[in-house]
Design an enzyme around this catalytic site. Sequence first.
Site, PDB file in Angstrom:
ATOM      1  N   HIS A  88      -4.881  -1.425  -4.157  1.00  0.00           N
ATOM      2  CA  HIS A  88      -6.194  -1.967  -3.709  1.00  0.00           C
ATOM      3  C   HIS A  88      -7.189  -1.767  -4.846  1.00  0.00           C
ATOM      4  CE1 HIS A  88      -4.350  -1.956   0.013  1.00  0.00           C
ATOM      5  NE2 HIS A  88      -4.294  -0.852  -0.165  1.00  0.00           N
ATOM      6  N   SER A  93       0.943  -1.214   0.012  1.00  0.00           N
ATOM      7  CA  SER A  93       0.115  -0.042  -0.164  1.00  0.00           C
ATOM      8  C   SER A  93       0.733   1.179  -0.183  1.00  0.00           C
ATOM      9  CB  SER A  93      -0.965  -0.140   1.323  1.00  0.00           C
ATOM     10  OG  SER A  93      -1.904   0.784   0.888  1.00  0.00           O
TER      11      SER A  93
END
Length: 244
Positions: A171, A135
């Site tokens: 994501h 991330s």
Amino acid sequence: MPAAAPTILATSMSLAPRRGGPYDAAAGPVIDLALELAGRPDRPRITYLGTATGDDPVRVAGFYGAFAGSDVRTSHLSLFPMPTVADVRAHLLAQDVVWVGGGSVAALLAVWRVHGVDAVFREAWQAGVVLAGVSAGSLCWHAGGTTDSFGPDLRPVTDGLGLLPHSNGVHHDSEPQRRPVYHRLVADGTLPAGYATDDGVGLVYRGTELVEAVSDRPGAGAYRVERGPDGGAVERVIRPRRLA
């Protein structure tokens, strides 16, 4: 043994969860891959940076727990309230793998720059230390990407470390805003062309070139996103190699 070439493993792929809660994890296939990219050294060294979540001690402890009983030599570098090692440069250059956790990429970049960690990472990357993360720990190595660092509505971050000249989306499949916002920002030139990952997918770069995508689950993908001839965004699927 350092990696054969400057290497980055940029992912939407966390450590493997166990049953003890969100901070209870095993190293899992992503760490196996990172160690493979580092040349499978004897008693490998890996350090964790949790800057993006304010060096949360629970997450730090969870990282150590993931390697309990293994021959991996673990450490961490926290920067709050002061660095936990006397010589940040020496610490990072001594590693085989650096793992950067998720959270606020905007805060991560700001704190790293205050401490000069950004320059050290370029040196470590060029020296063959495998730079990896999830991330925010994926976005940071790129020129920029999309982030919720500033609130629930995604905004661009355009001042990544730039070791990789591409943009990055994370994501891509699990948060509804991610794909359309990333497409728009690439289409309007706010972000350069780049690569996005579904949850469970990572990107392996040697130098600045993507050499493969990998996944720890079925059905997940990686994507090349660039501006099309009509001014919109064009997305091309990259089928990842499934990790054991």
